[in-house]
Design a protein around this motif. Sequence first.
Motif: not given
Ligand code: FE
Length: 414
Positions: A78-82, A147-149, A248-250, A271-273, A322-324
């Motif tokens: 649920s969290h990637t920058h692919l 996938a994030k922009s 949020l990247h928090a 996310d992160h935390l 993963t945060d790829l």
């Molecule tokens: Fe990220």
Amino acid sequence: MSNIVIRHANIVTPVGNSARRGKEMDMLTVIPDGAIVISDGRITYCGADRNLKAELVSECHESIDACGRVVLPGFVDSHTHLVFGGYRPDEFEWRLKGDSYMSIMERGGGIQSTVNATRVESYSELKKKAEWFIDRMVSMGVTTVEAKSGYGLDVATEVKMLDVIDSLSKDADRKLRVVATFLGAHAVPQEYKGRTAEYVDFMIREMIPAVKGKAVFCDIFTEKNVFEIDDSRRFLQAAREAGFKLKLHADEIVTLGGAELASEMGAVSADHLLHVSDQGVARMAESGTVATLLPLTAFALREPFAPARKFIDSGAAVALATDLNPGSCFSGSIPLTIALACIYMKMSVEETITALTLNGAAALDLASETGSIEVGKSGDVVILEFENYRMLPYYVGMNCVNTVISRGRIVAHN
Ligand code: FE
Ligand code: NIG
């Protein structure tokens, strides 16, 4: 009509249509000699193999004998920058020698360096690279990916990235479900250096209207010297008004109150935390905002892992992803995520499975669609190599996925 039956499966799944919180994360349903029927992409039977009706079986064009092996819901990353241009191996080496992630970013490297590369890379180059990752993810059992922009930071490139993400969900043989997130608030681009508020105004005025309809979620890097709390709140309010769901990247690098802001804004996930405060943990447990923890990033940055136990023991919902991305964490490894969660974050194997399936789906607001093996849900399942699900973290960092079925279609067979 395409029907598929999986027989003699050791079905292991969380159940429900929403995130499992606190102690519930440890509770999995196990059907030792089970069967699953998937008709036109939806699960129509999940139960004991002996109760499976003969006519249901005869309607199936494909029959798989799992021979007692574990069958899990498909994993949700649920969290990637692919999608990204270029690579940053030089920064990785600088960090190995002691440089910090933020000092590289403050010198104009980091995210800005990928922004420069992404602005010049063509749509088809970006897409080809992302497809390479998608194939690897699918072979590790991922059936839904976010996938994030966020490597454009101008209207044209953000739109180009979101168009690539959209095309990944449509072609790439539709191997998996792709959920798009707009992350124009990933960094303040060079041309706005020192003018953060003006960049926030620009995003609200020009970017949000331009990407509306191209992404479900809007995300922001809420961090000291990037977007601090007041700018983040202003941006998230505008995104929410425009109809986006929020992420949020928090509290990734320092404790800033990102978890509290996520709860206040009704974000679907924070996310992160890694550096969340105790108050932030409590707020998230109250609000139900999913805590998406990304152990590969902590590992790759040599940072302490996020306090998974504090979240779970406080009754919060934890997801793992993963945060790829090409900078802080150039890995999309599901097996290593599982190992780190169990070994260093002290999560049980049951909690880890829940975090990568149903709670990952909840972090994308898709818990009624995927994330568990139940009648009515999408036919997203993974057959493992072994019969005991407790073997999952024991195989440290090894891919033990045998077969992947996504929306009722076999998409990988290792
Ligand atoms: Fe990220
Ligand atoms: O989730 N911290 C912000 N964003 C990413 C890293 C992006 C990059 O370094 O390119 C993250 O860690």
